[in-house]
Write a protein that holds these residues in place. Structure first.
Motif, PDB file in Angstrom:
ATOM      1  N   PHE A 209       0.835  -1.202   0.000  1.00  0.00           N
ATOM      2  CA  PHE A 209       0.000   0.000   0.000  1.00  0.00           C
ATOM      3  C   PHE A 209       0.871   1.254   0.000  1.00  0.00           C
ATOM      4  CE2 PHE A 209      -3.751  -2.208   2.411  1.00  0.00           C
ATOM      5  CZ  PHE A 209      -3.842  -3.124   1.384  1.00  0.00           C
ATOM      6  N   ASP A 210       1.945   1.219   0.810  1.00  0.00           N
ATOM      7  CA  ASP A 210       2.803   2.405   0.877  1.00  0.00           C
ATOM      8  C   ASP A 210       3.641   2.559  -0.376  1.00  0.00           C
ATOM      9  OD1 ASP A 210       4.091   4.618   2.741  1.00  0.00           O
ATOM     10  OD2 ASP A 210       5.706   3.633   1.652  1.00  0.00           O
ATOM     11  N   TYR A 211       4.323   1.481  -0.802  1.00  0.00           N
ATOM     12  CA  TYR A 211       5.244   1.715  -1.912  1.00  0.00           C
ATOM     13  C   TYR A 211       4.515   1.923  -3.233  1.00  0.00           C
ATOM     14  CZ  TYR A 211       5.793  -3.183  -3.810  1.00  0.00           C
ATOM     15  OH  TYR A 211       5.632  -4.419  -4.402  1.00  0.00           O
ATOM     16  N   TYR A 256      -8.491  -5.279  -7.633  1.00  0.00           N
ATOM     17  CA  TYR A 256      -7.922  -5.440  -8.971  1.00  0.00           C
ATOM     18  C   TYR A 256      -7.103  -4.209  -9.367  1.00  0.00           C
ATOM     19  CZ  TYR A 256     -10.079  -9.871 -10.224  1.00  0.00           C
ATOM     20  OH  TYR A 256     -10.394 -11.205 -10.289  1.00  0.00           O
ATOM     21  N   ASP A 257      -7.552  -3.037  -8.949  1.00  0.00           N
ATOM     22  CA  ASP A 257      -6.783  -1.818  -9.224  1.00  0.00           C
ATOM     23  C   ASP A 257      -5.406  -1.883  -8.565  1.00  0.00           C
ATOM     24  OD1 ASP A 257      -8.602  -0.555 -10.859  1.00  0.00           O
ATOM     25  OD2 ASP A 257      -9.548   0.590  -9.242  1.00  0.00           O
ATOM     26  N   MET A 258      -5.338  -2.494  -7.372  1.00  0.00           N
ATOM     27  CA  MET A 258      -4.060  -2.624  -6.680  1.00  0.00           C
ATOM     28  C   MET A 258      -3.078  -3.465  -7.490  1.00  0.00           C
ATOM     29  SD  MET A 258      -3.047  -4.354  -3.042  1.00  0.00           S
ATOM     30  CE  MET A 258      -2.443  -5.824  -3.861  1.00  0.00           C
ATOM     31  N   PHE A 259      -3.545  -4.618  -7.962  1.00  0.00           N
ATOM     32  CA  PHE A 259      -2.656  -5.490  -8.725  1.00  0.00           C
ATOM     33  C   PHE A 259      -2.350  -4.913 -10.114  1.00  0.00           C
ATOM     34  CE2 PHE A 259      -4.179  -8.562  -5.562  1.00  0.00           C
ATOM     35  CZ  PHE A 259      -2.944  -9.037  -5.122  1.00  0.00           C
ATOM     36  N   HIS A 260      -3.282  -4.149 -10.655  1.00  0.00           N
ATOM     37  CA  HIS A 260      -3.009  -3.484 -11.931  1.00  0.00           C
ATOM     38  C   HIS A 260      -1.937  -2.406 -11.742  1.00  0.00           C
ATOM     39  CE1 HIS A 260      -3.688  -2.086 -16.003  1.00  0.00           C
ATOM     40  NE2 HIS A 260      -3.854  -0.853 -15.554  1.00  0.00           N
ATOM     41  N   THR A 261      -1.995  -1.689 -10.611  1.00  0.00           N
ATOM     42  CA  THR A 261      -0.974  -0.689 -10.312  1.00  0.00           C
ATOM     43  C   THR A 261       0.390  -1.357 -10.210  1.00  0.00           C
ATOM     44  OG1 THR A 261      -2.533   0.766  -9.160  1.00  0.00           O
ATOM     45  CG2 THR A 261      -0.199   1.031  -8.627  1.00  0.00           C
ATOM     46  N   ARG A 262       0.446  -2.507  -9.545  1.00  0.00           N
ATOM     47  CA  ARG A 262       1.707  -3.251  -9.445  1.00  0.00           C
ATOM     48  C   ARG A 262       2.241  -3.593 -10.836  1.00  0.00           C
ATOM     49  NH1 ARG A 262       3.841  -8.200  -9.905  1.00  0.00           N
ATOM     50  NH2 ARG A 262       5.451  -8.851  -8.405  1.00  0.00           N
ATOM     51  N   TYR A 263       1.357  -4.078 -11.694  1.00  0.00           N
ATOM     52  CA  TYR A 263       1.741  -4.449 -13.060  1.00  0.00           C
ATOM     53  C   TYR A 263       2.319  -3.242 -13.808  1.00  0.00           C
ATOM     54  CZ  TYR A 263       1.228  -5.974 -17.927  1.00  0.00           C
ATOM     55  OH  TYR A 263       1.460  -6.273 -19.242  1.00  0.00           O
ATOM     56  N   TYR A 270      10.048  -0.369 -12.811  1.00  0.00           N
ATOM     57  CA  TYR A 270      10.945  -1.370 -12.221  1.00  0.00           C
ATOM     58  C   TYR A 270      11.662  -2.188 -13.283  1.00  0.00           C
ATOM     59  CZ  TYR A 270       7.745  -0.497  -8.239  1.00  0.00           C
ATOM     60  OH  TYR A 270       6.966   0.078  -7.266  1.00  0.00           O
ATOM     61  N   GLN A 271      10.940  -2.548 -14.367  1.00  0.00           N
ATOM     62  CA  GLN A 271      11.528  -3.365 -15.430  1.00  0.00           C
ATOM     63  C   GLN A 271      11.786  -2.547 -16.705  1.00  0.00           C
ATOM     64  OE1 GLN A 271      12.390  -6.234 -14.441  1.00  0.00           O
ATOM     65  NE2 GLN A 271      11.097  -6.494 -12.639  1.00  0.00           N
ATOM     66  N   LEU A 365       6.104 -10.348 -16.855  1.00  0.00           N
ATOM     67  CA  LEU A 365       5.270  -9.523 -15.976  1.00  0.00           C
ATOM     68  C   LEU A 365       3.999 -10.270 -15.608  1.00  0.00           C
ATOM     69  CD1 LEU A 365       5.591  -6.044 -17.737  1.00  0.00           C
ATOM     70  CD2 LEU A 365       6.799  -6.845 -15.720  1.00  0.00           C
ATOM     71  N   ASP A 366       3.642 -10.209 -14.333  1.00  0.00           N
ATOM     72  CA  ASP A 366       2.407 -10.840 -13.883  1.00  0.00           C
ATOM     73  C   ASP A 366       1.831  -9.998 -12.753  1.00  0.00           C
ATOM     74  OD1 ASP A 366       3.539 -11.752 -11.318  1.00  0.00           O
ATOM     75  OD2 ASP A 366       4.682 -13.157 -12.536  1.00  0.00           O
ATOM     76  N   TYR A 367       0.806 -10.536 -12.080  1.00  0.00           N
ATOM     77  CA  TYR A 367       0.153  -9.785 -11.017  1.00  0.00           C
ATOM     78  C   TYR A 367       0.651 -10.178  -9.627  1.00  0.00           C
ATOM     79  CZ  TYR A 367      -2.906  -7.706 -14.437  1.00  0.00           C
ATOM     80  OH  TYR A 367      -3.377  -6.987 -15.500  1.00  0.00           O
ATOM     81  N   GLY A 368       1.844 -10.799  -9.567  1.00  0.00           N
ATOM     82  CA  GLY A 368       2.463 -11.069  -8.277  1.00  0.00           C
ATOM     83  C   GLY A 368       2.550 -12.524  -7.899  1.00  0.00           C
ATOM     84  N   MET A 369       1.805 -13.404  -8.578  1.00  0.00           N
ATOM     85  CA  MET A 369       1.824 -14.827  -8.242  1.00  0.00           C
ATOM     86  C   MET A 369       1.900 -15.695  -9.494  1.00  0.00           C
ATOM     87  SD  MET A 369      -0.677 -15.096  -4.949  1.00  0.00           S
ATOM     88  CE  MET A 369      -0.187 -14.289  -3.418  1.00  0.00           C
TER      89      MET A 369
END
Length: 399
Positions: A209-211, A256-263, A270-271, A365-369
């Motif tokens: 949430f923070d980063y 879903y917005d959280m994991f989309h932000t990560r992507y 990052y990549q 790239l994926d959604y973390g898993m």
């Protein structure tokens, strides 16, 4: 027995001894005096000199933020979430001591990062969570933090384990049976507390949430995830005999917005191609400089760039500043490493990577898993039945 006026005075004194931090992401944060004590140690202050995004700073000029402010932000959000759960569900029995331990774990979860964060971790095959609990142990011993913990009502015999478990996971390296509770710090009825700072079950935690919010802010990117809504609708439910943090069914879009932000962060920053090239160059420079960087402990032992992790006192002295140490060195031993870093400064970047390095540049790239949808590991409750949570219906699951 203390009088009302004495109790009020003590409470006011505790608040006064704390500090208010003005954070660009979360606003004014008020932290407990014990957290301030930890922040004011050399081991924590070291995080001021470790970039949050490593080599991305050479691509995004705004990405100058450090692990220091991120860690304070995580401590704040950890406190916000656990207090929200206590207010909404007093039957959970969340204590002041629980809240303080959760915040300390949030504050100290990144103590183990080396120069340029994940770059050092990947170069020397380091697990920063393990290094974090080793640095935390050193911080506690070097600054007599156990005494301060006792003054704040904590019990170091169990709470130190609890804090480290929230950062790293079970401390016992032996194989744990499926039906055996693997943690020592808190009993199974408080299993949900282990999902706040570093959630091993589904990756939804206040660290992200923070980063997400902080990195998007400094990178100039949009963050659609609203952690305030998550806190508002978060609730502990029993699922398959275990107490888990769940959220309202109508909040699946926010998740879903959280994991989309990560992507998007991975894809755009990052990549980023130039970020990875610059990090490859820094890596090459560090490898060439390794044995020529001398870091001394108080006992007179000498460590190198790669071995400093073996001694927490030496590791405390190792930060991003090693980049400048090499860049401005007049040593002939560091000449090759210096030339590589000079190329970064003058933007004479690698045009392609050598054959042996190509495999490291294949990015998925994926959604973390990986191939799994992380939302499948999240349970949702309904307004009509707030004490029962389950997976989303298949028609609502999307990637």
């Amino acid at each position: 027995m203390a009088t009302t006026s004495e109790s009020s005075s003590e409470k006011e004194e505790t608040i006064f001894q704390g500090k208010v931090f003005n954070d660009p992401i979360h606003g004014h944060l008020e932290l407990h005096p014990l957290l301030v004590k930890i922040i004011d140690t050399p081991q924590f202050q070291r995080l001021r000199f470790i970039k949050q995004l490593g080599g991305a700073y050479f691509v995004y000029p705004g990405a100058s933020h450090n692990r220091f402010e991120h860690s304070i932000g995580v401590a704040h959000l950890a406190g916000e979430l656990v207090r929200a759960l206590r207010t909404r569900q007093p039957e959970l029995g969340i204590t002041d001591e629980d809240i303080l331990c959760v915040q300390i774990a949030g504050l100290c979860h990144d103590l183990g990062h080396g120069p340029f964060s994940h770059l050092y971790e990947n170069l020397f095959l380091l697990q920063h969570e393990k290094a974090s609990i080793e640095m935390f142990d050193y911080l506690v011993k070097d600054n007599k933090v156990e005494e301060e913990m006792k003054k704040s009502g904590l019990d170091p015999t169990k709470d130190l384990d609890f804090i480290k478990e929230m950062i790293y996971g079970p401390l016992d390296t032996e194989v744990v049976q499926d039906n055996e509770w693997p943690y020592k710090g808190r009993s199974e009825d408080k299993s949900f507390l282990y999902e706040i700072v570093s959630n091993k079950r589904n990756g939804i935690d206040v660290d992200k949430f923070d980063y997400f919010a902080r990195d998007c802010h400094h990178l100039g990117m949009k963050n659609n995830f609203d952690y305030h809504r998550f806190f508002h609708f978060a609730r502990v439910c029993e699922v398959d005999g275990k107490k888990q943090i769940c959220v309202r069914d109508k909040e699946e879009g926010n998740i879903y917005d959280m994991f989309h932000t990560r992507y998007q962060l991975h894809k755009s920053a990052y990549q980023h191609k130039v970020t990875k090239i610059i990090e490859a160059m820094i890596t090459d420079a560090f490898v060439k400089a390794d044995e020529h960087i001398k870091i001394e402990s108080s006992e007179g032992k000498i460590f190198t760039l790669s071995t400093a992790i073996d001694d927490m006192e030496a590791y405390t002295k190792l930060t991003d500043r090693v980049f400048e140490q090499i860049l401005f060195s007049s040593s002939t031993e560091l000449k090759e490493a210096k030339q590589i870093l000079m190329r970064i400064i003058s933007r004479d970047l690698y045009m392609f990577l050598e054959e042996e390095k190509k495999p490291t540049k294949v990015i998925t790239l994926d959604y973390g898993m990986k191939d799994e949808n992380p939302v499948d590991r999240m349970n949702f409750y309904s307004k009509k039945n707030p004490d029962k949570a389950d997976k989303l219906p298949k028609e609502k699951v999307k990637m």
